[in-house]
Design an enzyme around this catalytic site. Structure first.
Site, PDB file in Angstrom:
ATOM      1  CE1 TYR A 140      -3.775  -2.319   0.113  1.00 19.39           C
ATOM      2  CE2 TYR A 140      -2.739  -3.286   2.061  1.00 19.39           C
ATOM      3  CZ  TYR A 140      -3.697  -3.325   1.059  1.00 19.39           C
ATOM      4  OH  TYR A 140      -4.579  -4.390   0.991  1.00 19.39           O
ATOM      5  CG  HIS A 146      -9.725  -1.474  -5.075  1.00 18.75           C
ATOM      6  ND1 HIS A 146     -10.192  -1.701  -3.803  1.00 18.75           N
ATOM      7  CD2 HIS A 146     -10.775  -1.616  -5.904  1.00 18.75           C
ATOM      8  CE1 HIS A 146     -11.485  -1.992  -3.871  1.00 18.75           C
ATOM      9  NE2 HIS A 146     -11.859  -1.945  -5.134  1.00 18.75           N
TER      10      HIS A 146
HETATM   11  C1  DQA Z   1      -7.711  -2.335  -1.041  1.00 17.52           C
HETATM   12  C2  DQA Z   1      -7.695  -3.785  -1.524  1.00 17.52           C
HETATM   13  C3  DQA Z   1      -8.567  -4.652  -0.636  1.00 17.52           C
HETATM   14  O1  DQA Z   1      -8.558  -6.000  -1.107  1.00 17.52           O
HETATM   15  C4  DQA Z   1      -8.041  -4.636   0.782  1.00 17.52           C
HETATM   16  O2  DQA Z   1      -8.897  -5.395   1.627  1.00 17.52           O
HETATM   17  C5  DQA Z   1      -7.847  -3.270   1.307  1.00 17.52           C
HETATM   18  C6  DQA Z   1      -7.334  -2.228   0.424  1.00 17.52           C
HETATM   19  C7  DQA Z   1      -6.739  -1.452  -1.844  1.00 17.52           C
HETATM   20  O3  DQA Z   1      -6.836  -0.242  -1.736  1.00 17.52           O
HETATM   21  O4  DQA Z   1      -5.866  -1.976  -2.555  1.00 17.52           O
HETATM   22  O5  DQA Z   1      -8.034  -3.013   2.497  1.00 17.52           O
HETATM   23  O6  DQA Z   1      -9.018  -1.807  -1.238  1.00 17.52           O
END
Ligand code: DQA
Length: 152
Positions: free
Chosen positions: A26, A103
């Protein structure tokens, strides 16, 4: 009726930990950074932003319901609720505002349980796997939809 020049930014569970949470997936930017980037991107188009993050689904539903009265669209990273939540999808569908789904990571390239999104077909904009800058892309594309410059 005039369209309110405001967006709702929704971040789902665990995104309060951005910056320290699995930075290899992330990145190192924080939720505060995300809110600032989105606020600046929206301001460049004359929009302001109300931001909510919660680890509690009902808080997110209430914020989405409240957007009916004073927001023109919703930018949402539903986090894990993407893959589990019919009620979140129903809330987005119920308010009938244009939605941008974001995402940070490329969920299509991750575990199979992340491949399905309950939100995808109620969203008109999808930005997946572009990291935190993807929120800025989503703001621009959503405002294009709101102002009628794009069909999404
Ligand atoms: C997310 C991807 C999701 O699968 C995960 O549960 C997240 C973050 C992303 O920003 O990549 O919490 O939404």
């Amino acid at each position: 009726m005039t369209v309110p020049h405001r967006l709702l930014l929704v971040n789902g569970p665990n995104l309060n930990l951005l910056g320290t949470r699995e930075p290899g997936i992330y990145g190192s930017q924080t939720l505060a950074d995300v809110v600032q980037l989105v606020t600046d991107a929206a301001a460049a188009h004359g929009f302001d932003v109300r931001a909510v993050q919660s680890n509690h689904e009902g808080v997110l539903l209430d914020a989405i319901h409240d957007a009916r009265t004073d927001c023109a669209g919703i930018v949402i990273n539903p986090a894990g609720l993407t893959h589990t939540s019919v009620v979140l999808r129903d809330a987005l569908s119920a308010v009938a505002l244009p939605v941008a789904e974001v995402h940070i990571s490329d969920v299509r390239e991750r575990e199979p349980f992340r491949h399905h999104s309950y939100v995808a077909d109620v969203a008109v904009v999808h930005v997946i796997g572009e990291g935190v800058p993807g929120y800025v892309t989503a703001v621009g594309r959503l405002i294009d939809v709101i102002t009628g410059q794009s069909e999404g």
